[in-house]
Design a protein around this motif. Structure first.
Motif, PDB file in Angstrom:
ATOM      1  N   ALA A  27       0.508  -0.718  -0.116  1.00 49.47           N
ATOM      2  CA  ALA A  27       0.142   0.313  -0.311  1.00 49.47           C
ATOM      3  C   ALA A  27       1.454   0.939  -0.173  1.00 49.47           C
ATOM      4  O   ALA A  27       1.489   1.542   1.130  1.00 49.47           O
TER       5      ALA A  27
ATOM      6  N   TYR B  36      -3.701   1.631   4.982  1.00 51.78           N
ATOM      7  CA  TYR B  36      -5.441   0.826   5.739  1.00 51.78           C
ATOM      8  C   TYR B  36      -4.791   0.666   6.973  1.00 51.78           C
ATOM      9  O   TYR B  36      -3.889   0.218   7.108  1.00 51.78           O
TER      10      TYR B  36
ATOM     11  N   SER C  87      -0.661 -12.713   5.303  1.00 54.04           N
ATOM     12  CA  SER C  87      -2.266 -11.836   4.422  1.00 54.04           C
ATOM     13  C   SER C  87      -3.589 -12.017   3.978  1.00 54.04           C
ATOM     14  O   SER C  87      -4.481 -12.107   3.752  1.00 54.04           O
TER      15      SER C  87
ATOM     16  N   SER D   3      -9.024 -10.812   5.569  1.00 50.06           N
ATOM     17  CA  SER D   3      -8.046 -10.331   5.916  1.00 50.06           C
ATOM     18  C   SER D   3      -8.059  -8.949   5.501  1.00 50.06           C
ATOM     19  O   SER D   3      -8.202  -9.168   3.902  1.00 50.06           O
TER      20      SER D   3
ATOM     21  N   SER E  91      -6.371  -6.565   4.021  1.00 46.11           N
ATOM     22  CA  SER E  91      -5.642  -5.470   2.758  1.00 46.11           C
ATOM     23  C   SER E  91      -6.168  -6.808   1.471  1.00 46.11           C
ATOM     24  O   SER E  91      -5.293  -6.908   0.541  1.00 46.11           O
TER      25      SER E  91
ATOM     26  N   ARG F 124      -7.801  -6.173  -2.238  1.00 48.82           N
ATOM     27  CA  ARG F 124      -6.468  -5.305  -2.764  1.00 48.82           C
ATOM     28  C   ARG F 124      -5.825  -6.250  -3.889  1.00 48.82           C
ATOM     29  O   ARG F 124      -5.644  -6.059  -4.734  1.00 48.82           O
TER      30      ARG F 124
ATOM     31  N   THR G  16      -0.625  -7.288  13.497  1.00 49.49           N
ATOM     32  CA  THR G  16      -1.758  -6.230  13.131  1.00 49.49           C
ATOM     33  C   THR G  16      -2.743  -6.526  12.765  1.00 49.49           C
ATOM     34  O   THR G  16      -3.074  -5.173  13.066  1.00 49.49           O
TER      35      THR G  16
ATOM     36  N   HIS H  43      -4.863  -2.965  14.333  1.00 48.09           N
ATOM     37  CA  HIS H  43      -5.948  -2.597  14.448  1.00 48.09           C
ATOM     38  C   HIS H  43      -6.397  -1.712  15.328  1.00 48.09           C
ATOM     39  O   HIS H  43      -7.371  -1.152  15.443  1.00 48.09           O
TER      40      HIS H  43
ATOM     41  N   TYR I 100       1.576   4.662  14.784  1.00 50.92           N
ATOM     42  CA  TYR I 100       2.618   3.184  16.189  1.00 50.92           C
ATOM     43  C   TYR I 100       3.253   3.437  17.119  1.00 50.92           C
ATOM     44  O   TYR I 100       3.061   2.593  18.329  1.00 50.92           O
TER      45      TYR I 100
ATOM     46  N   ASN J 259       5.406  -1.094   6.000  1.00 47.05           N
ATOM     47  CA  ASN J 259       3.940  -1.918   6.869  1.00 47.05           C
ATOM     48  C   ASN J 259       4.043  -1.781   8.385  1.00 47.05           C
ATOM     49  O   ASN J 259       5.181  -1.969   8.989  1.00 47.05           O
TER      50      ASN J 259
HETATM   51  O1  PMV Z   1      -5.650  -6.423   6.151  1.00 51.41           O
HETATM   52  P1  PMV Z   1      -4.177  -6.718   6.935  1.00 51.41           P
HETATM   53  O2  PMV Z   1      -4.792  -6.595   8.473  1.00 51.41           O
HETATM   54  O3  PMV Z   1      -3.269  -6.962   7.491  1.00 51.41           O
HETATM   55  O4  PMV Z   1      -4.276  -5.061   7.901  1.00 51.41           O
HETATM   56  C1  PMV Z   1      -2.799  -4.379   6.332  1.00 51.41           C
HETATM   57  C2  PMV Z   1      -2.123  -3.056   6.899  1.00 51.41           C
HETATM   58  C3  PMV Z   1      -0.688  -2.250   6.803  1.00 51.41           C
HETATM   59  O5  PMV Z   1       0.243  -2.984   6.231  1.00 51.41           O
HETATM   60  C4  PMV Z   1      -0.016  -2.370   7.905  1.00 51.41           C
HETATM   61  C5  PMV Z   1      -1.032  -1.354   5.552  1.00 51.41           C
HETATM   62  C6  PMV Z   1      -1.234  -1.418   4.317  1.00 51.41           C
HETATM   63  O6  PMV Z   1      -3.256  -0.699   3.400  1.00 51.41           O
HETATM   64  O7  PMV Z   1      -1.800  -2.830   4.084  1.00 51.41           O
END
Ligand code: PMV
Length: 325
Positions: free
Chosen positions: A12, A16, A104, A136, A138, A141, A188, A192, A242, A278
């Motif tokens: 990213a 997110y 993930s 999960s 991200s 995307r 992660t 969150h 963080y 990240n």
């Molecule tokens: O999808 P998760 O819960 O693994 O969160 C991803 C969080 C970040 O990698 C830090 C940011 C992002 O948008 O990928």
């Protein structure tokens, strides 16, 4: 029926962070990413009445929190099909798990596509993205191709990712500098949940719509240096959050800082190179194709860099013919 899917991880540029709805995994803000060609997960799923339990293997491991999340995702699919058959799932990453490399994202994208196909569902890209998001965030995307935007949405049906551009639109490269293959202390998902404890989180959300707009303008103009500078600012803002969470999360290690300082030095010396981060100690180096060799060589001279992985923009999750079992 058996099906296999391959899905890329994604990096990213606009991140997110935080959720406005924990259960549905609706993000606090929208985000923009690029799929990564060399960080992939391959997953094979088979539903059969012959299985008395779900049998899940992730990189050879048959237990742990990850396995429970996979079973929850299978349950979501069983709810749609009204078919209670259990499944066998075998999943393999081509990169180390839980170093901050978003296993993930690729994992749940590959699982969602393989499991829905194995269950006889042929979902649209949007519905696959919505379903992957619930496994999960991200991961939603990693379903569409190339450069992707996750529209945050206020309901489950309006929170999904769409492709902004195909992979060949822009020759951006992400070189991941791996410093350590150890697992993170705080996942992660746990991070969150405490996002609102940082006093800076409110300000971040207030500025986010403008930031997303600006990023999309730079992407549209293919203005690499503005895009890189904004990406770097965004990564540092996230880590400022963080640091100031309660309890604070410090993912960076001395080696991560050495890489960050080196990138800033190379930039002063004239190279177009930026970084992003990240929830992990590894650093993602953002550059253009023409500079790969030089930057990769320089990176390998930085103390603590154990390995580099070069990623080009890639297609999203897709079905393949060869199965893992
Ligand atoms: O999808 P998760 O819960 O693994 O969160 C991803 C969080 C970040 O990698 C830090 C940011 C992002 O948008 O990928």
């Amino acid at each position: 029926m058996k099906a296999t899917a391959v899905a890329p991880s994604n990096i990213a540029f606009i991140k997110y962070w935080g959720r406005k709805n924990e259960v549905l995994r609706l993000p606090s803000n929208g985000s923009i990413s690029m799929n990564l060609s060399n960080l992939t997960t391959t997953t094979t799923v088979e539903f059969s009445t012959e299985y008395t339990n779900d049998i899940v293997s992730i990189n050879g491991q048959q237990e742990g929190e990850g396995i429970e999340r996979v079973i929850k995702q299978l349950d979501r699919i069983r709810e749609i099909t009204h078919n209670a058959a259990k499944a066998k799932v075998v999943s393999e990453n081509n990169f180390p798990t839980a170093t901050g490399l978003s296993s993930s994202a690729s994992g749940f994208a590959a699982l969602t596509l393989a499991a829905t196909m194995a269950a006889g569902l042929h979902l649209s890209e949007k519905d696959l993205s919505i379903l992957a998001r619930q496994g999960s965030g991200s991961a939603c995307r990693s379903i569409p191709t190339g450069f992707v935007e996750w529209l945050d949405g206020d309901t489950t049906e309006t929170s999904y990712a769409v492709s902004l551009y195909k992979p060949d639109y822009f020759d951006i490269v992400d070189i991941v500098a791996i410093t350590d293959t150890g697992k993170k202390d705080v996942t992660t998902s746990q991070g969150h949940k405490i996002s609102a404890t940082s006093p800076f989180f409110v300000t971040r959300l207030k500025n986010m719509p403008e930031k997303i707009k600006l990023f999309k303008t730079y992407l549209e103009k293919k203005d690499f240096n503005s895009l890189g500078a904004l990406t770097e600012q965004e990564a540092l803002e996230l880590h400022a959050i963080y640091f100031t969470l309660n309890p604070s999360l410090i993912y960076l290690r001395p080696e991560s800082l050495s890489i960050i300082k080196a990138v800033q030095k190379w930039r002063k010396e004239g190279l177009s190179v930026y970084f992003t981060l990240n929830t992990g100690q590894d650093v993602h180096i953002i550059c253009q194709k023409k500079d790969i060799r030089k930057i990769d060589e320089l990176l390998k001279t930085v103390a603590g860099v154990k390995q580099t992985i070069i990623n080009f923009p890639s297609i999203g999750a897709h079905v393949v013919d060869s199965h893992l079992f």
